[in-house]
Design a protein around this motif. Structure first.
Motif, PDB file in Angstrom:
ATOM      1  N   LEU A 171      -2.632  -4.014   4.959  1.00 21.97           N
ATOM      2  CA  LEU A 171      -3.026  -3.940   3.712  1.00 21.97           C
ATOM      3  C   LEU A 171      -2.686  -2.451   3.090  1.00 21.97           C
ATOM      4  CD1 LEU A 171      -6.560  -5.339   3.587  1.00 21.97           C
ATOM      5  CD2 LEU A 171      -4.547  -6.134   2.183  1.00 21.97           C
ATOM      6  N   ALA A 172      -2.709  -1.306   4.076  1.00 25.61           N
ATOM      7  CA  ALA A 172      -2.340  -0.209   3.692  1.00 25.61           C
ATOM      8  C   ALA A 172      -0.837  -0.047   3.293  1.00 25.61           C
ATOM      9  CB  ALA A 172      -2.634   0.813   4.663  1.00 25.61           C
ATOM     10  N   ALA A 173       0.232  -0.762   4.141  1.00 26.21           N
ATOM     11  CA  ALA A 173       1.265  -0.819   3.894  1.00 26.21           C
ATOM     12  C   ALA A 173       1.658  -1.774   2.898  1.00 26.21           C
ATOM     13  CB  ALA A 173       2.234  -1.598   5.191  1.00 26.21           C
ATOM     14  N   LYS A 174       1.057  -2.608   2.664  1.00 32.91           N
ATOM     15  CA  LYS A 174       1.178  -3.583   1.359  1.00 32.91           C
ATOM     16  C   LYS A 174       0.883  -2.714   0.104  1.00 32.91           C
ATOM     17  CE  LYS A 174       3.015  -6.895   1.308  1.00 32.91           C
ATOM     18  NZ  LYS A 174       4.206  -7.235   1.085  1.00 32.91           N
ATOM     19  N   ALA A 221      -2.699  -6.472  -2.967  1.00 36.61           N
ATOM     20  CA  ALA A 221      -2.345  -6.335  -1.682  1.00 36.61           C
ATOM     21  C   ALA A 221      -3.262  -7.524  -0.831  1.00 36.61           C
ATOM     22  CB  ALA A 221      -2.419  -5.030  -1.161  1.00 36.61           C
ATOM     23  N   VAL A 222      -4.499  -7.592  -1.167  1.00 35.71           N
ATOM     24  CA  VAL A 222      -5.181  -8.603  -0.475  1.00 35.71           C
ATOM     25  C   VAL A 222      -4.836 -10.016  -0.737  1.00 35.71           C
ATOM     26  CG1 VAL A 222      -7.773  -9.429  -0.526  1.00 35.71           C
ATOM     27  CG2 VAL A 222      -7.399  -7.008  -0.600  1.00 35.71           C
ATOM     28  N   GLU A 223      -4.411 -10.097  -2.030  1.00 30.11           N
ATOM     29  CA  GLU A 223      -3.802 -11.580  -2.318  1.00 30.11           C
ATOM     30  C   GLU A 223      -2.528 -11.956  -1.328  1.00 30.11           C
ATOM     31  OE1 GLU A 223      -1.576 -13.985  -5.885  1.00 30.11           O
ATOM     32  OE2 GLU A 223      -2.449 -12.093  -6.278  1.00 30.11           O
ATOM     33  N   TYR A 224      -1.833 -10.872  -1.208  1.00 31.33           N
ATOM     34  CA  TYR A 224      -0.639 -10.985  -0.478  1.00 31.33           C
ATOM     35  C   TYR A 224      -0.964 -11.106   1.161  1.00 31.33           C
ATOM     36  CZ  TYR A 224       2.417  -9.841  -4.320  1.00 31.33           C
ATOM     37  OH  TYR A 224       3.477  -9.871  -5.337  1.00 31.33           O
ATOM     38  N   LEU A 225      -1.988 -10.519   1.675  1.00 36.26           N
ATOM     39  CA  LEU A 225      -2.293 -10.657   2.812  1.00 36.26           C
ATOM     40  C   LEU A 225      -2.933 -12.229   3.111  1.00 36.26           C
ATOM     41  CD1 LEU A 225      -3.430  -9.528   5.983  1.00 36.26           C
ATOM     42  CD2 LEU A 225      -5.696  -9.402   4.614  1.00 36.26           C
ATOM     43  N   SER A 264     -17.299   1.384   3.323  1.00 35.71           N
ATOM     44  CA  SER A 264     -15.984   1.926   3.701  1.00 35.71           C
ATOM     45  C   SER A 264     -14.816   0.967   2.591  1.00 35.71           C
ATOM     46  CB  SER A 264     -15.535   1.971   5.033  1.00 35.71           C
ATOM     47  OG  SER A 264     -15.668   0.524   5.578  1.00 35.71           O
ATOM     48  N   GLU A 265     -13.542   1.763   2.734  1.00 39.73           N
ATOM     49  CA  GLU A 265     -12.490   0.935   2.189  1.00 39.73           C
ATOM     50  C   GLU A 265     -12.253  -0.371   3.081  1.00 39.73           C
ATOM     51  OE1 GLU A 265      -9.240   0.876  -0.922  1.00 39.73           O
ATOM     52  OE2 GLU A 265     -11.177   2.016  -0.582  1.00 39.73           O
ATOM     53  N   ALA A 266     -12.336  -0.285   4.316  1.00 42.84           N
ATOM     54  CA  ALA A 266     -12.089  -1.464   5.261  1.00 42.84           C
ATOM     55  C   ALA A 266     -13.109  -2.413   4.611  1.00 42.84           C
ATOM     56  CB  ALA A 266     -12.044  -1.219   6.582  1.00 42.84           C
ATOM     57  N   THR A 293       2.656  -2.314  -3.738  1.00 41.83           N
ATOM     58  CA  THR A 293       2.104  -2.936  -4.960  1.00 41.83           C
ATOM     59  C   THR A 293       1.608  -1.939  -5.735  1.00 41.83           C
ATOM     60  OG1 THR A 293       0.006  -3.337  -3.749  1.00 41.83           O
ATOM     61  CG2 THR A 293       1.676  -4.859  -3.648  1.00 41.83           C
ATOM     62  N   ARG A 294       0.938  -0.699  -5.231  1.00 41.18           N
ATOM     63  CA  ARG A 294       0.189   0.052  -6.128  1.00 41.18           C
ATOM     64  C   ARG A 294      -0.892  -0.556  -6.728  1.00 41.18           C
ATOM     65  NH1 ARG A 294       1.892   5.028  -3.989  1.00 41.18           N
ATOM     66  NH2 ARG A 294       4.326   5.089  -3.968  1.00 41.18           N
ATOM     67  N   HIS A 295      -1.541  -1.586  -5.771  1.00 37.67           N
ATOM     68  CA  HIS A 295      -2.675  -2.335  -6.373  1.00 37.67           C
ATOM     69  C   HIS A 295      -3.209  -2.985  -5.324  1.00 37.67           C
ATOM     70  CE1 HIS A 295      -5.032  -5.089  -8.621  1.00 37.67           C
ATOM     71  NE2 HIS A 295      -4.606  -4.503  -9.848  1.00 37.67           N
TER      72      HIS A 295
END
Length: 460
Positions: free
Chosen positions: A81-84, A94-98, A28-30, A88-90
């Motif tokens: 992650l969904a919100a970020k 988003a994972v890096e920011y998390l 899954s995406e998650a 970011t549209r990337h």
């Protein structure tokens, strides 16, 4: 506005969700994002363990807390992650920011710049996909395939001695046993399973174009290929040192081709069992409360085999598309693989659904040995092959002067129903030795199965 609340578009997430949900843990995406976080975290730990750039190895307690970012990956992280990503549209950014956010919460801002250090998104993705696909295959899909094969093998051995009229080209032919015919599918699929078990799950970790360019500028004295190899192999993956920006996906092509091949063989099995049911060779065991037809109460439809057949076809089409698309990447990078790989779970989902139905179908059939014997008894002409072959041997041995044994039997049997009494009379009048005549007179359609039982019991 839609008259319905948001509904699953795919039946895998609706009608069939229970059958395929174990794959969602990984494909899954998650599941993909959790694996991305895992790669990012483990890379930070690997860099600090080497004391690069003046860092010190993190103590066990800190490492444990860092690893909780993926071992305890939860709905909060999914929503974050969904919100970020909406900003970011990337997805990988988003994972890096998390990870950076969680480092700050842990008071580890001093090593925040090691997050995603020297990485392109495809360094993270190649490892994340390799991890998720490997785990989905080894933990979910392959066990389901092996369980179905074990069930088929047991049925094959149980029916190894059950004589059955063969139907080459759909016509009565030299008998076999039901066990041997089912065993053919076990043998075929097991060969493919061995290929799948030997697939390499490759990952790359060499920067923007696979050259470690930024790495070597930041730390010229570090053996970055060795560091990357150790990191990738430490994750339980195989290392690819020669790549473009992406890992070239050839291992995925090999895996999906093999999965398609296995599904094609089992599609063949589903069709054959369906046909055996239609011939009355197998009876279907009624399921309490189930309806076979909305208008014909007597029917028990072979729906599990039909479902398996259709879903193997869908899975095969998706696997073929994955393999065809992923084998190519323009120059050093294009994004055709990105959207394609998001359908890996869909392909394995339909395959897993097919396996579930095929396995369930095998639980709901019982062999009608009486039907098989009656079918054999109505086709004595199939012994023509045995008779003409024995006559040939007798001619070679000098115990017969028959000039064309094949033509002799062709005239007697082709296009004709020949009973046991007629064949016995014919054999009694043949110019052959007494031993050969006795063997032929003792032969019946249900005993003319050659080594079918032995083949089954020896090779399964």
């Amino acid at each position: 506005m839609s008259a319905f609340p948001t509904q699953p578009l795919s039946p895998l997430d609706g009608r069939y969700q229970a059958a395929v949900s174990p794959l969602g843990e990984f494909l899954s995406e998650a599941g993909l994002n959790r694996a991305r976080v895992e790669v990012e975290v483990e890379w930070i730990i690997a860099l600090t363990n080497r004391s690069l750039f003046g860092t010190q190895p993190l103590d066990e307690a800190t490492q444990f807390k860092l690893r909780e970012l993926y071992t305890a990956f939860d709905q909060e992280s999914i929503d974050w992650l969904a919100a970020k990503e909406a900003v970011t549209r990337h997805d990988v950014k988003a994972v890096e920011y998390l990870v950076r956010d969680r480092l700050s919460r842990l008071g580890l801002d001093s090593i925040a710049e090691l997050t995603h250090f020297g990485c392109t998104s495809e360094d993270i993705n190649s490892l994340a996909y390799a991890l998720t696909v490997k785990r989905a295959v080894t933990d979910v899909w392959l066990p389901a395939l092996r369980a179905m094969l074990d069930k088929l093998r047991a049925l094959s051995l149980e029916l190894a001695d059950a004589p059955m009229l063969s139907r080459t080209h759909g016509q009565p032919a030299t008998p076999s046993t039901m066990g041997k015919e089912l065993g053919v599918f076990v043998w075929r699929v097991e060969r493919v399973v061995r290929r799948i078990e030997n697939v390499e799950y490759l990952g790359k970790f060499s920067g923007a174009t696979g050259t470690w360019s930024a790495h070597t500028v930041a730390s010229p004295e570090t053996d970055w290929p060795a560091v990357s190899r150790g990191f990738v192999e430490g994750l339980g993956l195989d290392f690819n040192p020669v790549t473009t920006q992406i890992e070239s996906h050839d291992w995925q092509v090999e895996l999906y081709d093999a999965a398609k091949h296995a599904g094609g063989i089992l599609h063949n099995l589903a069709q054959d069992v369906w046909t055996y049911i239609s011939l009355g060779y197998f009876t279907q065991i009624p399921v309490a409360g189930a309806t076979g037809s909305s208008t014909m109460p007597h029917k028990i439809n072979p729906i599990k085999f039909e479902n398996a057949e259709a879903n193997f076809e869908i899975a095969g089409g998706l696997f073929a598309t994955l393999a065809q698309t992923l084998v190519t990447s323009r120059l050093q990078r294009d994004l055709t693989d990105s959207t394609t790989q998001r359908n890996i779970g869909v392909a394995f989902g339909h395959s897993l659904l097919a396996l579930s139905n095929l396995s369930g179908g095998l639980d709901q059939i019982a062999l009608s040995r009486e039907t098989l014997l009656a079918d054999l008894d109505g086709n004595w002409e199939i012994l023509g092959e045995a008779i003409q072959t024995v006559v040939r041997a007798e001619v070679v041995a000098g115990r017969s002067r028959i000039s064309d044994p094949y033509a002799l039997l062709k005239e007697l049997t082709r296009g004709h129903r020949v009973g046991g009494a007629e064949l016995a009379e014919f054999v009694s009048g043949l110019d052959i030795g007494d031993d050969a005549r006795e063997r032929l007179l003792a032969l019946t359609p249900d005993t003319y199965t050659g080594l079918a039982e032995q083949i089954t019991r020896t090779h399964l």
